[in-house]
Design an enzyme around this catalytic site. Structure first.
Site, mmCIF file in Angstrom:
data_model
loop_
_atom_site.group_PDB
_atom_site.id
_atom_site.type_symbol
_atom_site.label_atom_id
_atom_site.label_comp_id
_atom_site.label_asym_id
_atom_site.label_seq_id
_atom_site.Cartn_x
_atom_site.Cartn_y
_atom_site.Cartn_z
ATOM 1 N N GLU A 160 68.004 17.556 55.501
ATOM 2 C CA GLU A 160 68.471 18.502 54.474
ATOM 3 C C GLU A 160 70.001 18.585 54.454
ATOM 4 O O GLU A 160 70.609 18.692 53.390
ATOM 5 C CB GLU A 160 67.853 19.889 54.703
ATOM 6 C CG GLU A 160 66.334 19.936 54.483
ATOM 7 C CD GLU A 160 65.914 19.684 53.024
ATOM 8 O OE1 GLU A 160 66.730 19.890 52.113
ATOM 9 O OE2 GLU A 160 64.755 19.267 52.805
ATOM 10 N N GLU A 218 44.984 38.464 51.613
ATOM 11 C CA GLU A 218 45.499 37.405 50.736
ATOM 12 C C GLU A 218 46.535 36.615 51.527
ATOM 13 O O GLU A 218 47.519 37.179 52.008
ATOM 14 C CB GLU A 218 46.128 38.030 49.490
ATOM 15 C CG GLU A 218 45.116 38.829 48.688
ATOM 16 C CD GLU A 218 45.733 39.851 47.761
ATOM 17 O OE1 GLU A 218 44.965 40.621 47.145
ATOM 18 O OE2 GLU A 218 46.978 39.899 47.667
ATOM 19 N N GLU A 254 64.320 15.216 43.540
ATOM 20 C CA GLU A 254 64.790 14.982 42.164
ATOM 21 C C GLU A 254 64.752 16.250 41.300
ATOM 22 O O GLU A 254 65.358 16.272 40.243
ATOM 23 C CB GLU A 254 63.984 13.860 41.503
ATOM 24 C CG GLU A 254 62.494 14.157 41.411
ATOM 25 C CD GLU A 254 61.768 13.094 40.585
ATOM 26 O OE1 GLU A 254 60.654 13.395 40.144
ATOM 27 O OE2 GLU A 254 62.328 11.996 40.373
ATOM 28 N N PRO A 263 55.346 37.653 57.524
ATOM 29 C CA PRO A 263 54.079 37.515 58.258
ATOM 30 C C PRO A 263 52.926 38.340 57.687
ATOM 31 O O PRO A 263 51.776 38.096 58.040
ATOM 32 C CB PRO A 263 54.435 37.964 59.681
ATOM 33 C CG PRO A 263 55.676 38.783 59.544
ATOM 34 C CD PRO A 263 56.418 38.219 58.372
#
Lengths: 181, 181
Positions: free
Chosen positions: B92, B38, B140, B114
């Site tokens: 940022e 997965e 926002e 990982p």
């Protein structure tokens, strides 16, 4: 702390896997607007920094399918339901390295990716290792190779991006701050 | 390094979100058996350790929906397509703190999880900050509060689990190893 809390309006389960669970929540933001949050639920994980008598660190190299390459990491594994993190640490040490210990020291716990996942990682260290008499088999779909490295060698692996993993990079910095190495 | 490579037999896209993408791969293991992986695909992220003239570290507190609580973290955000990590770091910093810089130093890069995700986190540090004349609006749907803490105060936050995040715990250890604090 519930500052800037985002209230759930609706939660949709998208995928219920072996390791990860994905849900998408509609939330009300602090300004009254709404947004979507994609959330990975994970059982949590535990890593251990195993240090041998001659002050080498035991690492495991394994293939990481999400990256399509192998990384060198400290031994780690998922928390099983109801398992205490200390028990996971010893189990993973035994399964992956062939050593055991009855002396663990807690180092840190942190969320690995708090923006989208709830995975909490616990890190322990032990320099009181004993070799197991009999090998214990781990997960049948896990293939790892053991490496014993000095701290200097591990730092070189970081420079070469062979070690490039949050818990392992953290562990190496942690050992740098200690007198024990 | 492709040791213990797991070859993809089949890859199924499960979810294509705003931030995360989930796929489940059927793979052939080194022993010839098959398994499922997965995998969360993520654009990657960049964090910056901003240090003021009076040697305080600038943190942001924000609500983390996956944890249903707020954490104190160093400023960080997702890499935009085609954006260089250094540009993300400055963006940022500007959006979340009101400071900017034209002097960044690379600290580290690591995969956050990982085992199930390909998120790569880049960390930079800057102690050459300048206040922006005009505030820049960020995402926002992001609400953050700024905190300026000494290294000792930040270490106390770690003890209280108000800081409990891979990149931020790493940043604090990193500063401990430096002379600059």
């Amino acid at each position: 702390m519930r500052k800037f809390e985002e209230k759930t309006i609706r939660s949709e389960k998208i995928y219920d896997g072996k390791v990860v669970h994905l849900q998408v929540d509609d939330v009300t933001l602090p300004n009254g607007k709404t947004s979507k949050r994609e959330i990975i639920k994970h059982p949590g994980a535990v890593a251990i920094i195993p240090i041998t008598k001659d002050k080498k660190i035991i690492f495991v190299e394994q293939y990481r399918k999400p990256l399509e390459k192998s990384l060198v990491e400290i031994p780690a594994g998922k928390l099983e339901p109801g398992e205490k993190p200390e028990a996971t640490a010893v189990r993973e040490l035994e399964e992956e390295t062939g050593y055991t210990t009855n002396e663990l020291e807690f180092v840190a716990s942190f969320y690995t990716s708090p923006g989208f996942a709830d995975e909490l990682m616990y890190i322990y260290v032990s320099n009181k290792l004993e070799e197991l008499k009999e090998k214990i088999d781990g997960d049948e779909d896990e293939f790892v190779e053991i490496l014993e490295l000095t701290l200097e060698e591990a730092q070189q692996y970081v420079k070469e991006n062979r070690i490039q993993d949050a818990k392992t990079n953290y562990a190496i910095l942690y050992l740098q701050t200690l007198e024990m190495m």
